[in-house]
Structure formats: structure tokens, C-alpha cells
Write a protein that holds these residues in place. Sequence first.
Motif, PDB file in Angstrom:
ATOM      1  N   GLY A   1      53.355  31.932  33.033  1.00 28.47           N
ATOM      2  CA  GLY A   1      53.848  31.229  34.217  1.00 28.47           C
ATOM      3  C   GLY A   1      52.922  31.380  35.400  1.00 28.47           C
ATOM      4  N   ALA A   2      52.143  32.476  35.433  1.00 22.75           N
ATOM      5  CA  ALA A   2      51.199  32.714  36.525  1.00 22.75           C
ATOM      6  C   ALA A   2      50.161  33.724  36.059  1.00 22.75           C
ATOM      7  CB  ALA A   2      51.913  33.235  37.765  1.00 22.75           C
ATOM      8  N   PHE A   3      48.904  33.495  36.461  1.00 18.89           N
ATOM      9  CA  PHE A   3      47.827  34.442  36.180  1.00 18.89           C
ATOM     10  C   PHE A   3      47.189  34.849  37.496  1.00 18.89           C
ATOM     11  CE2 PHE A   3      43.224  35.203  35.205  1.00 18.89           C
ATOM     12  CZ  PHE A   3      43.398  36.430  34.580  1.00 18.89           C
ATOM     13  N   VAL A   4      47.149  36.156  37.750  1.00 14.83           N
ATOM     14  CA  VAL A   4      46.569  36.699  38.980  1.00 14.83           C
ATOM     15  C   VAL A   4      45.452  37.655  38.595  1.00 14.83           C
ATOM     16  CG1 VAL A   4      46.984  37.982  41.110  1.00 14.83           C
ATOM     17  CG2 VAL A   4      48.796  36.506  40.163  1.00 14.83           C
ATOM     18  N   GLU A   5      44.229  37.327  38.987  1.00 13.18           N
ATOM     19  CA  GLU A   5      43.077  38.167  38.669  1.00 13.18           C
ATOM     20  C   GLU A   5      42.621  38.914  39.914  1.00 13.18           C
ATOM     21  OE1 GLU A   5      38.596  37.928  36.623  1.00 13.18           O
ATOM     22  OE2 GLU A   5      39.769  36.104  36.922  1.00 13.18           O
ATOM     23  N   LEU A   6      42.581  40.233  39.825  1.00 11.98           N
ATOM     24  CA  LEU A   6      42.012  41.052  40.897  1.00 11.98           C
ATOM     25  C   LEU A   6      40.544  41.293  40.597  1.00 11.98           C
ATOM     26  CD1 LEU A   6      43.457  44.090  42.726  1.00 11.98           C
ATOM     27  CD2 LEU A   6      41.267  44.357  41.549  1.00 11.98           C
TER      28      LEU A   6
ATOM     29  N   LEU B   1      37.219  46.536  37.374  1.00 13.69           N
ATOM     30  CA  LEU B   1      38.159  46.876  38.444  1.00 13.69           C
ATOM     31  C   LEU B   1      39.482  46.145  38.245  1.00 13.69           C
ATOM     32  CD1 LEU B   1      38.714  48.348  41.108  1.00 13.69           C
ATOM     33  CD2 LEU B   1      37.831  46.336  42.310  1.00 13.69           C
ATOM     34  N   GLY B   2      39.419  44.886  37.808  1.00 20.70           N
ATOM     35  CA  GLY B   2      40.641  44.119  37.607  1.00 20.70           C
ATOM     36  C   GLY B   2      41.470  44.607  36.441  1.00 20.70           C
TER      37      GLY B   2
ATOM     38  N   VAL C   1      50.760  37.308  34.224  1.00 19.01           N
ATOM     39  CA  VAL C   1      49.629  37.955  33.562  1.00 19.01           C
ATOM     40  C   VAL C   1      48.579  38.329  34.598  1.00 19.01           C
ATOM     41  CG1 VAL C   1      47.782  37.696  31.861  1.00 19.01           C
ATOM     42  CG2 VAL C   1      50.048  36.739  31.396  1.00 19.01           C
ATOM     43  N   THR C   2      47.995  39.496  34.411  1.00 23.02           N
ATOM     44  CA  THR C   2      46.890  39.931  35.260  1.00 23.02           C
ATOM     45  C   THR C   2      45.825  40.570  34.384  1.00 23.02           C
ATOM     46  OG1 THR C   2      46.310  41.199  37.254  1.00 23.02           O
ATOM     47  CG2 THR C   2      47.912  42.202  35.735  1.00 23.02           C
ATOM     48  N   GLY C   3      44.681  40.869  34.949  1.00 19.38           N
ATOM     49  CA  GLY C   3      43.578  41.432  34.181  1.00 19.38           C
ATOM     50  C   GLY C   3      42.283  40.737  34.553  1.00 19.38           C
ATOM     51  N   SER C   4      41.237  40.986  33.768  1.00 17.96           N
ATOM     52  CA  SER C   4      39.922  40.421  34.055  1.00 17.96           C
ATOM     53  C   SER C   4      39.066  40.577  32.803  1.00 17.96           C
ATOM     54  CB  SER C   4      39.300  41.115  35.270  1.00 17.96           C
ATOM     55  OG  SER C   4      38.153  40.435  35.727  1.00 17.96           O
ATOM     56  N   HIS C   5      37.908  41.220  32.904  1.00 15.41           N
ATOM     57  CA  HIS C   5      37.013  41.395  31.758  1.00 15.41           C
ATOM     58  C   HIS C   5      36.334  42.751  31.848  1.00 15.41           C
ATOM     59  CE1 HIS C   5      33.225  40.706  34.080  1.00 15.41           C
ATOM     60  NE2 HIS C   5      34.024  39.993  34.842  1.00 15.41           N
ATOM     61  N   LEU C   6      35.760  43.200  30.730  1.00 14.24           N
ATOM     62  CA  LEU C   6      35.096  44.500  30.675  1.00 14.24           C
ATOM     63  C   LEU C   6      33.614  44.398  30.356  1.00 14.24           C
ATOM     64  CD1 LEU C   6      37.822  46.629  28.807  1.00 14.24           C
ATOM     65  CD2 LEU C   6      37.270  46.654  31.248  1.00 14.24           C
ATOM     66  N   ASP C   7      33.113  43.201  30.033  1.00 16.22           N
ATOM     67  CA  ASP C   7      31.689  43.060  29.729  1.00 16.22           C
ATOM     68  C   ASP C   7      30.882  42.977  31.025  1.00 16.22           C
ATOM     69  OD1 ASP C   7      32.827  40.435  30.195  1.00 16.22           O
ATOM     70  OD2 ASP C   7      30.931  39.595  29.508  1.00 16.22           O
TER      71      ASP C   7
ATOM     72  N   VAL D   1      47.169  26.758  33.708  1.00 18.04           N
ATOM     73  CA  VAL D   1      48.280  27.561  34.233  1.00 18.04           C
ATOM     74  C   VAL D   1      48.025  27.821  35.715  1.00 18.04           C
ATOM     75  CG1 VAL D   1      48.707  28.697  32.007  1.00 18.04           C
ATOM     76  CG2 VAL D   1      47.198  29.781  33.673  1.00 18.04           C
ATOM     77  N   PRO D   2      49.086  28.075  36.500  1.00 17.88           N
ATOM     78  CA  PRO D   2      48.884  28.430  37.911  1.00 17.88           C
ATOM     79  C   PRO D   2      48.118  29.754  38.012  1.00 17.88           C
ATOM     80  CG  PRO D   2      51.171  27.796  37.505  1.00 17.88           C
ATOM     81  CD  PRO D   2      50.522  27.953  36.158  1.00 17.88           C
ATOM     82  N   THR D   3      47.027  29.760  38.765  1.00 21.82           N
ATOM     83  CA  THR D   3      46.212  30.956  38.889  1.00 21.82           C
ATOM     84  C   THR D   3      45.950  31.284  40.349  1.00 21.82           C
ATOM     85  OG1 THR D   3      44.145  29.704  38.765  1.00 21.82           O
ATOM     86  CG2 THR D   3      45.032  30.532  36.691  1.00 21.82           C
ATOM     87  N   ALA D   4      45.677  32.574  40.588  1.00 20.78           N
ATOM     88  CA  ALA D   4      45.321  33.056  41.919  1.00 20.78           C
ATOM     89  C   ALA D   4      44.403  34.248  41.747  1.00 20.78           C
ATOM     90  CB  ALA D   4      46.573  33.447  42.709  1.00 20.78           C
ATOM     91  N   MET D   5      43.702  34.607  42.830  1.00 19.76           N
ATOM     92  CA  MET D   5      42.807  35.758  42.783  1.00 19.76           C
ATOM     93  C   MET D   5      42.974  36.616  44.020  1.00 19.76           C
ATOM     94  SD  MET D   5      39.166  34.587  41.125  1.00 19.76           S
ATOM     95  CE  MET D   5      38.717  36.320  40.917  1.00 19.76           C
ATOM     96  N   LEU D   6      42.909  37.931  43.810  1.00 18.27           N
ATOM     97  CA  LEU D   6      42.847  38.909  44.883  1.00 18.27           C
ATOM     98  C   LEU D   6      41.451  39.517  44.897  1.00 18.27           C
ATOM     99  CD1 LEU D   6      46.194  40.881  44.352  1.00 18.27           C
ATOM    100  CD2 LEU D   6      45.685  39.297  46.223  1.00 18.27           C
TER     101      LEU D   6
END
Length: 405
Positions: free
Chosen positions: A180-185, A89-90, A71-77, A362-367
Motif C-alpha cells: 500500500g505504501a513504500f517509504v525508503e530512508l 542506512l535504510g 514497506v520500508t528498506g533500501s539496498h545493501l550493495d 505503488v505510492p512511494t516516498a523518501m526520507l
Amino acid sequence: MSFHSMWAELLPVGRGSASGGYRRFAWTGADADCRAWFREQARARGLTYETDRNGNQWAWHGDPAAGNAVVTGSHLDSVPDGGAFDGPLGVVSAFAALDELRGRGVRLGRPVGIVNFGDEEGARFGLACVGSRLTAGALTVEQAHRLTDGDGITLPQAMEQAGHDPDAIGPDPERLSRIGAFVELHVEQGRALDLSGDRIGLASAIWPHGRWRFDFRGEANHAGTTRLADRRDPMLSYAETVLAARREAELAGAVATFGKIAVEPNGVNAIPSLVRGWLDSRAADQESLDAVVAGVEKAAREHAAAQGAELDVTRESFTPVVEFDHALRDELARILGTDTDLRVPVLGTGAGHDAGILSGRVPTAMLFVRNPTGVSHSPAEYAAEDDCVAGVTALADVLEGLACT
């Protein structure tokens, strides 16, 4: 649809003509427009769209019920008069990265999800990451129901007015079990990448941080007729405390900010009876953060006593240090460093994110994408187009490396 066209389409939503900044607050008209944009992006790509019990939006490639999803994504607020890049941007990059994978002809072996978490900034109800906190069980239903905006509207009332059932909110372990993994840009909220000359970075950890409310209570009186010696002016105590926060932060190598204030009765010709200020403080480790807050409170109490004012200090929120999943971070470094020969420095951040909230479940990471000015939470927030495109490519590479295994 390209990154550029999606960005241009989203750019006007919730933007103020006077400041040029954004006011995309939770469960408002601007928020509804952002949600409609997300829903349309999912529809245009034939993705499975859903809104979860806490108002977070999801778009799925593949069957999410299969589990082990990436899963990837972020927020819009946004924060009040915030910038265009923090959060959006994410989300835009997530759709663009999926488009790039499809253009490569990649066959994904795991479900891929894109998420827009609701109320990440906490601009309306005073608590950050409400959508992800509820989902992860880090915010109880009772606590959420007590959240109130500046007009006295509760979170449940706002959700109901926006067409969402507030009685449905709460922990969502079944949904989290799919991931299984969340990556937020995210756009970098500092200048580390600009100083190192790199376009993309990896997060190591989120500094421990919190918000504290300082209530200075004095005595309302006439500004023109009350002798200085007879005043119990809480504004003086507050002003001294602001300066103390700066000194304590400098001593600890941390940051401390009084960025919000409320005054009663708030008249030009009236000595205040109440000055309420909110302290935001963050540090690289818990010991340093504790030292800053303790030092600020000690100074505040001394100044309040000197001015004949009373002081109450309330911790409104706190997040301990968040270490992102080391194995996932190392895997992202391998994908980007070995497979693409991209130099990707690892750096910490003082900003909170939905990825940090989810990291305990959950396992998370950020770019991070380079921000040449380091400015954030401001209309001056910026990332160059070629850096944004590099971020999309890096995210696509990560999704391919994770979801094709």
C-alpha cells in the motif's frame, strides 16, 4: 539489537583495506554475506523471511497476503569503493524502527515489510536498480539476460553461481499488489539539509537522468614513432568531450560526469584505437537534460571529426523525472511535522533510487538523513550517529502513523 550494534556488525562486510571503501557487488561473496546478515536480522526478530523471484530479500511483520502493507528498506550493495551509508542506512534503520515500534508497544493494523533490493547500484552489470526494475516490469527478462559484467559473466550465470534460479526472474505484480505504501530512508547525497540545519528531509522528486556510452574510434599506433600530424588519437576527442560536458552542465544548471573509461589497447606506449567513456547526466527537468546531452554529443562529434576519429553514441539507460506520491508525501509531512513538531524540508534529488522505480506501481516516498559533507559514492560518505538515530525515530513515527490506521 540496537541500531549501533547492527551497524557495527554490517560495517566490515565487503570493505577494502586499502581504500576503506566498499565493494559489495551483486551476486558476489560480499553480497552473499550481506544477504546472510539480512536473513539473520529477520530470524532474530521472528519475522517471515523470503527471497523473491528476482533475488530481492523480504522480512515481514504480519501476513503480507493481507495486502495494503507498509514497506520500508533500501539496498545493501555498493558502487566501487563506495561509502557505508548509501543503501545500508535504510535497511539497518528499517529493522531498528521496527524494534522501536515494538518497544513502544504499538499494535500495527497493517503488515509491515522490510526489503533489501538487489543490485541497486549497477556496479557489476552496468544497469542500476536491477532487482526493483525486474519486479516492476521496467526491465524485461530478455534485457536482463543480456547483462554482462567486465569479465564476460552474464547476469543469469552470476545468479546461478550464487544459488539463485535465473529462469525465475521477471515481473512480480502479485507481490507489488500487496504493498500500500513504500517509504525508503536514505542518506542525503548532497548538502541541502546541512545548509538548512535540519536532520531529516522529505523527497519531492528524482531528477530525470541517464547514462550514455561514447565510443571514440581511432587508429592504434606507436606512441614514440608516429608524428603528431599522422595520428588519429581518440583520446584527444574524449578529453575535449569531458571538458564540454562540464561546460554544458554549467550552462543548464545541471550535472554531467564522465566517470568511467575503457581504452584499447591500453598500453603506455600505444596510441589508442578505442576510447569508450560513459556519461552520467542529470537535471531538474527534461528540457535541461536534453540540452546538456545534445550539447555534449555535438561537441564530441566536432572534436572526433577534427581528430579523424569516428564516434558512436548509445543511450544505455534513462529514467524520466519521478514525482513521488503527493498524498503520501503530505501524510509523512503531517506525521513528522504535526505529531512530532519536527521541521522537515522538502527537497529534490539527482540520485536514482529503488523508490523511484516503484513509484509507477505503488505510492512511494523518501526520507533523507543529513549528510554534513554532502559526499557520497566515496569512503568519505558520512552521517552523524545522532542524525542516524533521529532518522530511525522519524521512520518509526512514519510506520506507526501509516500502519496503525
